[in-house]
Motif scaffolding. Sequence first.
Motif, short mmCIF file in Angstrom:
data_model
loop_
_atom_site.label_atom_id
_atom_site.label_comp_id
_atom_site.label_asym_id
_atom_site.label_seq_id
_atom_site.Cartn_x
_atom_site.Cartn_y
_atom_site.Cartn_z
N LEU A 126 0.84 -1.20 0.00
CA LEU A 126 0.00 0.00 0.00
C LEU A 126 0.87 1.25 0.00
O LEU A 126 0.65 2.19 -0.78
CB LEU A 126 -0.92 0.00 1.22
CG LEU A 126 -1.66 1.30 1.51
CD1 LEU A 126 -2.79 1.49 0.53
CD2 LEU A 126 -2.18 1.31 2.93
N LEU A 127 1.88 1.27 0.86
CA LEU A 127 2.79 2.42 0.93
C LEU A 127 3.51 2.63 -0.39
O LEU A 127 3.67 3.78 -0.84
CB LEU A 127 3.81 2.23 2.05
CG LEU A 127 3.28 2.37 3.47
CD1 LEU A 127 4.31 1.92 4.47
CD2 LEU A 127 2.86 3.81 3.73
N ARG A 154 4.65 6.09 -4.92
CA ARG A 154 4.81 6.28 -6.37
C ARG A 154 3.82 7.32 -6.89
O ARG A 154 4.18 8.20 -7.67
CB ARG A 154 4.62 4.96 -7.09
CG ARG A 154 4.83 5.10 -8.59
CD ARG A 154 4.60 3.78 -9.31
NE ARG A 154 4.87 3.94 -10.71
CZ ARG A 154 5.87 3.37 -11.34
NH1 ARG A 154 6.70 2.59 -10.70
NH2 ARG A 154 6.05 3.57 -12.63
N ALA A 155 2.57 7.23 -6.45
CA ALA A 155 1.57 8.20 -6.91
C ALA A 155 1.93 9.62 -6.48
O ALA A 155 1.82 10.56 -7.28
CB ALA A 155 0.19 7.81 -6.37
N LEU A 156 2.37 9.76 -5.27
CA LEU A 156 2.75 11.09 -4.78
C LEU A 156 3.99 11.61 -5.51
O LEU A 156 4.05 12.77 -5.92
CB LEU A 156 2.99 11.03 -3.27
CG LEU A 156 3.15 12.35 -2.54
CD1 LEU A 156 1.98 13.29 -2.81
CD2 LEU A 156 3.26 12.11 -1.04
N ARG A 157 4.98 10.74 -5.70
CA ARG A 157 6.21 11.13 -6.40
C ARG A 157 5.91 11.58 -7.82
O ARG A 157 6.36 12.64 -8.27
CB ARG A 157 7.22 9.98 -6.42
CG ARG A 157 8.50 10.33 -7.18
CD ARG A 157 9.45 9.16 -7.30
NE ARG A 157 8.90 8.01 -7.98
CZ ARG A 157 8.76 7.89 -9.31
NH1 ARG A 157 9.09 8.88 -10.11
NH2 ARG A 157 8.26 6.79 -9.83
N THR A 158 5.11 10.80 -8.55
CA THR A 158 4.80 11.17 -9.93
C THR A 158 3.92 12.41 -9.98
O THR A 158 4.06 13.23 -10.88
CB THR A 158 4.15 10.00 -10.70
OG1 THR A 158 2.96 9.58 -10.01
CG2 THR A 158 5.11 8.83 -10.83
N GLN A 176 12.24 -0.58 -5.42
CA GLN A 176 11.69 -1.80 -4.84
C GLN A 176 10.50 -1.50 -3.94
O GLN A 176 9.51 -2.23 -3.94
CB GLN A 176 12.77 -2.54 -4.05
CG GLN A 176 13.82 -3.17 -4.93
CD GLN A 176 14.93 -3.82 -4.14
OE1 GLN A 176 15.20 -3.47 -3.01
NE2 GLN A 176 15.58 -4.80 -4.76
N VAL A 177 10.57 -0.40 -3.18
CA VAL A 177 9.44 -0.01 -2.32
C VAL A 177 8.22 0.31 -3.18
O VAL A 177 7.12 -0.17 -2.91
CB VAL A 177 9.82 1.19 -1.43
CG1 VAL A 177 8.59 1.79 -0.76
CG2 VAL A 177 10.84 0.78 -0.38
N GLU A 178 8.41 1.12 -4.21
CA GLU A 178 7.28 1.51 -5.06
C GLU A 178 6.63 0.31 -5.74
O GLU A 178 5.43 0.29 -5.95
CB GLU A 178 7.73 2.52 -6.11
CG GLU A 178 7.98 3.90 -5.56
CD GLU A 178 8.24 4.93 -6.64
OE1 GLU A 178 8.24 4.58 -7.85
OE2 GLU A 178 8.43 6.11 -6.28
N ILE A 198 11.39 8.85 3.32
CA ILE A 198 10.75 9.05 2.02
C ILE A 198 9.58 10.01 2.15
O ILE A 198 9.43 10.95 1.36
CB ILE A 198 10.29 7.70 1.42
CG1 ILE A 198 11.49 6.78 1.17
CG2 ILE A 198 9.49 7.93 0.14
CD1 ILE A 198 11.11 5.33 0.88
N ALA A 199 8.75 9.80 3.17
CA ALA A 199 7.59 10.67 3.39
C ALA A 199 8.03 12.12 3.59
O ALA A 199 7.45 13.03 3.00
CB ALA A 199 6.78 10.18 4.59
N GLY A 200 9.05 12.32 4.42
CA GLY A 200 9.55 13.67 4.65
C GLY A 200 10.02 14.34 3.37
O GLY A 200 9.76 15.53 3.14
N ALA A 201 10.71 13.58 2.52
CA ALA A 201 11.19 14.13 1.25
C ALA A 201 10.04 14.46 0.30
O ALA A 201 10.18 15.32 -0.57
CB ALA A 201 12.15 13.14 0.59
N LEU A 202 8.91 13.80 0.49
CA LEU A 202 7.72 14.08 -0.33
C LEU A 202 6.82 15.15 0.30
O LEU A 202 5.78 15.48 -0.25
CB LEU A 202 6.92 12.79 -0.55
CG LEU A 202 7.58 11.74 -1.43
CD1 LEU A 202 6.82 10.42 -1.35
CD2 LEU A 202 7.66 12.23 -2.88
#
Length: 189
Positions: A12-13, A18-22, A44-46, A60-64
């Motif tokens: 799920l994460l 991936r959706a948030l990054r894109t 691999q996470v995505e 990752i969340a902080g960077a996003l």
Amino acid sequence: MSDQIRSDVARLLGARIRALRTGLELSVVKLAERSGVSRRMLTQVELGQANPSVSTVDKIAGALGTSFAALVGVQDRPAPDGVEIWSTEEGSWAYLVNAVETPEATIELWTWHLVRGDRYRTGSAPGAPASMVHVTAGEVRVLAGGAETRIGERRSARIDADEERSFDAVTPVADFVWVVTIPRDAGPA
């Protein structure tokens, strides 16, 4: 035991990251630079092929520009019992119950059940304030930076975030709540 999250939550994460990054039009390379997580691990996470640690997902969340709690969906509509993030075959588990976001930080409320013999390890969070642990049943041992803290039933303790930490039950089982504050960085550049 490690701080790896459940595989269904990891998938799920990955999809949400991936959706948030894109959506932010970031490449994997750029997100790797911002988060300090390798490009290979991010991929691999995505794709749901890795089971990252909670601390890796926090980076990752902080960077996003978001938080772990927002990625798992607890902040938007918390379930009555939260979201089970971690569990073991021996019967230990951890639920992220709720979270509050402020411009400065995310404050997370976790509930834990540890069976003696299981151990939860988490990385350091330099610059983060101490977290609060309150034991509701049994006794918990926290190891941080070579120091041991034992917290008995109906007792609380502050746990420094600057060192790697591990939690285990001294008694056959131990139940506790953990309040963690995750400061926000300046945000994505």
